[in-house]
Design an enzyme around this catalytic site. Structure first.
Site, PDB file in Angstrom:
ATOM      1  N   CYS A   1       2.040 -29.772  -1.334  1.00 19.19           N
ATOM      2  CA  CYS A   1       2.375 -30.129   0.049  1.00 19.19           C
ATOM      3  C   CYS A   1       1.178 -30.682   0.816  1.00 19.19           C
ATOM      4  CB  CYS A   1       2.876 -28.911   0.813  1.00 19.19           C
ATOM      5  SG  CYS A   1       3.690 -27.649  -0.155  1.00 19.19           S
TER       6      CYS A   1
ATOM      7  N   ASP B   1       4.790 -21.696   1.071  1.00 15.68           N
ATOM      8  CA  ASP B   1       5.862 -20.762   0.744  1.00 15.68           C
ATOM      9  C   ASP B   1       6.227 -20.768  -0.738  1.00 15.68           C
ATOM     10  OD1 ASP B   1       5.790 -20.294   3.405  1.00 15.68           O
ATOM     11  OD2 ASP B   1       7.860 -20.779   3.815  1.00 15.68           O
TER      12      ASP B   1
ATOM     13  N   CYS C   1       3.204 -28.487   4.910  1.00 13.07           N
ATOM     14  CA  CYS C   1       4.037 -27.384   4.447  1.00 13.07           C
ATOM     15  C   CYS C   1       4.739 -26.692   5.610  1.00 13.07           C
ATOM     16  CB  CYS C   1       3.209 -26.388   3.637  1.00 13.07           C
ATOM     17  SG  CYS C   1       4.244 -25.284   2.635  1.00 13.07           S
ATOM     18  N   ASP C   2       5.692 -25.834   5.259  1.00 18.85           N
ATOM     19  CA  ASP C   2       6.688 -25.324   6.203  1.00 18.85           C
ATOM     20  C   ASP C   2       6.134 -24.902   7.564  1.00 18.85           C
ATOM     21  OD1 ASP C   2       8.164 -25.695   3.970  1.00 18.85           O
ATOM     22  OD2 ASP C   2       8.913 -23.652   3.810  1.00 18.85           O
ATOM     23  N   LYS C   3       5.215 -23.937   7.601  1.00 23.00           N
ATOM     24  CA  LYS C   3       4.770 -23.382   8.877  1.00 23.00           C
ATOM     25  C   LYS C   3       3.718 -24.248   9.547  1.00 23.00           C
ATOM     26  CE  LYS C   3       7.548 -20.261   7.695  1.00 23.00           C
ATOM     27  NZ  LYS C   3       7.814 -20.841   6.364  1.00 23.00           N
TER      28      LYS C   3
ATOM     29  N   CYS D   1       8.278 -29.875  -0.514  1.00 27.92           N
ATOM     30  CA  CYS D   1       9.518 -29.672  -1.260  1.00 27.92           C
ATOM     31  C   CYS D   1      10.572 -30.707  -0.869  1.00 27.92           C
ATOM     32  CB  CYS D   1      10.051 -28.275  -1.012  1.00 27.92           C
ATOM     33  SG  CYS D   1       8.929 -26.983  -1.570  1.00 27.92           S
TER      34      CYS D   1
ATOM     35  N   GLU E   1      10.627 -14.647   3.627  1.00 31.06           N
ATOM     36  CA  GLU E   1      11.772 -15.388   3.113  1.00 31.06           C
ATOM     37  C   GLU E   1      12.256 -14.741   1.821  1.00 31.06           C
ATOM     38  OE1 GLU E   1      10.625 -19.441   2.614  1.00 31.06           O
ATOM     39  OE2 GLU E   1      10.700 -19.874   4.760  1.00 31.06           O
TER      40      GLU E   1
ATOM     41  N   SER F   1      14.582 -19.066   2.984  1.00 30.11           N
ATOM     42  CA  SER F   1      13.971 -20.366   2.774  1.00 30.11           C
ATOM     43  C   SER F   1      14.938 -21.458   3.193  1.00 30.11           C
ATOM     44  CB  SER F   1      13.624 -20.531   1.296  1.00 30.11           C
ATOM     45  OG  SER F   1      13.314 -21.875   0.995  1.00 30.11           O
TER      46      SER F   1
END
Length: 574
Positions: free
Chosen positions: A56, A88, A129-131, A201, A451, A477
Site C-alpha cells: 500500500c 491492516d 492504506c486504510d487508516k 487492496c 477488524e 474489514s
C-alpha cells in the site's frame, strides 16, 4: 506564480523565516541547501505514509517527489516528511490489529505536530492504506491550512486460475483450506499470485472507499484516485496536486471552506453507491468532528438508506478498482450520482471550482458494466445500512451489497475476543443458523476496535458465509462480506447490551427495516447487569492504554479529543 504573489507576513512560516530574530532558524535552512529566495517562499509540508510495511505504501515516496516538484515550480518551498501507517492486511487476525484504528489518531496527531512545530503554511498529503487516508484528511481539517489530498493508488489485480483475485481471496482460501476444499499447493499458488504490484487492496475495501470519499468531498483533484499505484500517471497527479495547493494559498481556500456538511453528505453518498467499507461510518464522523460538525453514525446511515447502489465492485460484486479506472475513474461514479440528483453540486473543491463544474466535461460511459446509471441501479438502497434496536441503542452497521437475504434470526454464541471466535470457526464448533457474537473488541474494550476479516473470511471460505450471522462491537474489514454487523454500541466494555448476552439468547436482525433486536426481557437484562462488571484493560501502559482512556464511542467516530466545536484558536491563524 512566484514568491511575490504571497504575503509571507500572514503565513505561519513567518515565525521561522522572517526578521533578524529568526537568523538561527534560517541557518538551519541554509544547512539543508535552501536559497534565500526559497526560505522566503511559502513552506508546504509534503507528507506521505511511505514505509516498507506493505505494498500500500511502497510507491508513496516516488509520488511525493513529484508533488514536491509541483510545489517548487508553482512558487513554494516543499518540505517532505513521513508519518506512520499500520497496514491492516499485515495486522489482521492477531493482536497487531489493536494498533490499526489507533494509528488513525497517531497519523493525524503526528502530522499536526510536524506542521505546528515547523510552521508550515500548507500541505499535500499522500496516503495508501486504510487508516492513513482518513487520518491524513483529519489533520488537514484540524490544521485548516490550504491542503490537497492524494491517494497513492490501488494494487493491480492478481490472477489465479484465469480469474482476477485480491488479498480477500487469500483470506477466504484459508477457510477453504481448513474445510478441506483447497489443497496446500493451490493455497500457495494463490498467495504468490494475489498481490502482484505496489498499491492498496484492490476491491472496494476501506482504502479505495476512502479514496472515493476524498474526491467526493472535494479534498482531492478530480480523477486523482483512479490510476493504479505502479502507473507513472500517478506522478502527474502528484505534480498537479503540488501546483494546486499553491493556488489554494493564493486564493485563500482552506479545508473547512471545502468540507462542509453537504460535502460530507456527498462522501457518504459515494460510499453507499459503491457498496463501500463499513469503516466509512467511523471515518466520516471523525472527519466531521475535526471541524465541529455533528455528523454521527445515524446521519451517515440516513444518507446510506436513500442512496442507490450502482457500482458492481468486490467484495460483493465482480470488479476491482482498476476496472473503475479503466472506465473513467471516480468522476464516472460522481457523474452518475450527479445526473441522478444524489449529489450537492455546489460544493467547492480544491480546484477552486464546484463539483458540478469539475464534472462538466465528463460524459457517462454507457459501454461498460462496472458502474450503472441511477436509472438502472443494482438496488435502490445503498450497499451499506445502519441498524438500531435493543441490542444496539447507539447503532450498528452492516454491508448489504450483494446480499440476497436481509433478515436473520438465531441463537447467540458468544465469544469475548476474536481469537476464540476464529478458533471455533476453524474447529467447526458452531451450528448453521447461529449468531456468532464477538464482544469486548470495541474502541475502549479491545482496545482498538479490531477488524474481524480473518474470522469472516474463514466462514465464507467454509461455505457458511450466508448460513450464520456475526455481530461485534469491533469492526469489519472493507473486504468482509456476509451477514456481518459491526460497530455495535454501546460496546460491551461500556456496559452495552452486547456485554450482557448469553449463549442461546435469540437475536433478530432486519437489514431492510434497519433493526437489531435482542429477545430478552428488560427485567432479565437488568438482573444480568447487576452481576456484570467491566473487565480490566490488559494494557496498563503505552499508547493502547492512552487510547482506551481517551476514546469515545463508535457512533461519533471513535475520536480521542473534543474536536472543532471546542476549538479556541486554529493553527492556520497563528
Amino acid at each position: 506564480m512566484d514568491a511575490k504573489t504571497f504575503d509571507k507576513s500572514k503565513l505561519p512560516s513567518r515565525h521561522v523565516t522572517e526578521g533578524p530574530e529568526r537568523a538561527p532558524h534560517r541557518s538551519y535552512y541554509y544547512a539543508m541547501g535552501l536559497t534565500e529566495e526559497q526560505i522566503h517562499r511559502p513552506f508546504v509540508g509534503v507528507v506521505s505514509c511511505w514505509n516498507e510495511a506493505a505494498p500500500c505504501n511502497i510507491a508513496l515516496m516516488r509520488q511525493a517527489q513529484a508533488a514536491k516538484a509541483g510545489v517548487l515550480e508553482a512558487g513554494g518551498t516543499p518540505r517532505e516528511f513521513c508519518t506512520i501507517t499500520v497496514t491492516d492486511g499485515i495486522a489482521m487476525g492477531h493482536q497487531g490489529m489493536k494498533s490499526s484504528l489507533v494509528s488513525r489518531e497517531c497519523i493525524a496527531d503526528s502530522i499536526e505536530l510536524t506542521m505546528r512545530g515547523h510552521c508550515y503554511d500548507a500541505m499535500v498529503g499522500i496516503a495508501g492504506c486504510d487508516k492513513s487516508l482518513p487520518g491524513m484528511m483529519m489533520s488537514m481539517m484540524r490544521l485548516n491550512v490550504p491542503s490537497v489530498f492524494m491517494y497513492g493508488g490501488t494494487i493491480l489485480p492478481g490472477k489465479f486460475k484465469g480469474k482476477d483475485v485480491t488479498v480477500v481471496d487469500v483470506f477466504e482460501a484459508v477457510g477453504q483450506h481448513s474445510a478441506g476444499k483447497m489443497s496446500d499447493a493451490d493455497l500457495h499458488e494463490l498467495e504468490c499470485a494475489a498481490c502482484p504490484s505496489a498499491g492498496s487492496c484492490g476491491g472496494q475495501f476501506t482504502a479505495n472507499t476512502m479514496a472515493c470519499v476524498s474526491e467526493a468531498i472535494g479534498l482531492a483533484l478530480p480523477a486523482s484516485a483512479g490510476a493504479p499505484a505502479p502507473y507513472e500517471s500517478r506522478d502527474e497527479y502528484a505534480d498537479a496536486s503540488g501546483r494546486a495547493v499553491m493556488r489554494l494559498i493564493a486564493d485563500g481556500i482552506r479545508p473547512r471552506d471545502i468540507v462542509t456538511r453537504k460535502a460530507l453528505e456527498n462522501g457518504a453518498t459515494i460510499v453507499a453507491a459503491t457498496g463501500g467499507s463499513t469503516n466509512a461510518a467511523l471515518h466520516l464522523p471523525a472527519m466531521a468532528h475535526e471541524i465541529g460538525i455533528s455528523f454521527d453514525l445515524f446521519d451517515v446511515a440516513e444518507i446510506f438508506k436513500r442512496t442507490p447502489y450502482i457500482a458492481d465492485l468486490k467484495p460483493s460484486g465482480r470488479y476491482v478498482a482498476k476496472d473503475v479506472y479503466d472506465i473513467g475513474g471516480v468522476p464516472m461514479i460522481l457523474r452518475a450520482l450527479l445526473d441522478g440528483g444524489y449529489l450537492h453540486e455546489d460544493c467547492i473543491t480544491v480546484t477552486g471550482k464546484t463539483i458540478a463544474e469539475n464534472l462538466e466535461s465528463v460524459k457517462f460511459n454507457d459501454n461498460q458494466s462496472v458502474v450503472y446509471p441511477v436509472s438502472r441501479a443494482i438496488s435502490s438502497t445503498g450497499g451499506v445500512v445502519g441498524l438500531r434496536g435493543s441490542l444496539a441503542p447507539d447503532g450498528a452497521i452492516v454491508k448489504v451489497a450483494g446480499m440476497a437475504m436481509l433478515q436473520f434470526s438465531g441463537p447467540a454464541r458468544c465469544f469475548d475476543c476474536e481469537e476464540d471466535a476464529f478458533q471455533a470457526v476453524e474447529d467447526g464448533a458452531f451450528e448453521e443458523g447461529d449468531v456468532l457474537v464477538i464482544r469486548y473488541e470495541g474502541p475502549k474494550g479491545g482496545p482498538g476496535m479490531r477488524e474481524m476479516l480473518a474470522t469472516t473470511a474463514a466462514l465464507y471460505g467454509q461455505g457458511m458465509g450466508d448460513k450464520v450471522a456475526l455481530i461485534t462491537d469491533g469492526r469489519f474489514s472493507g473486504a468482509t462480506r456476509g451477514f456481518c454487523i459491526g460497530h455495535v454500541g454501546p460496546e460491551a466494555a461500556a456496559g452495552g447490551p452486547i456485554g450482557l448476552l448469553q449463549d442461546g439468547d435469540i437475536i433478530s436482525i432486519d437489514a431492510e427495516a434497519g433493526t437489531i433486536e435482542l429477545e430478552v426481557s428488560p427485567s432479565e437484562l437488568e438482573r444480568r447487569r447487576q452481576n456484570w462488571s467491566p473487565p480490566e484493560n490488559q494494557y496498563q501502559s503505552g499508547v493502547l492504554w492512552k487510547y482506551a482512556e481517551q476514546v469515545g464511542p463508535a457512533r461519533t467516530g471513535a475520536v480521542t479529543h473534543p474536536g472543532g466545536c471546542a476549538e479556541v484558536a486554529c493553527y492556520a491563524d497563528i
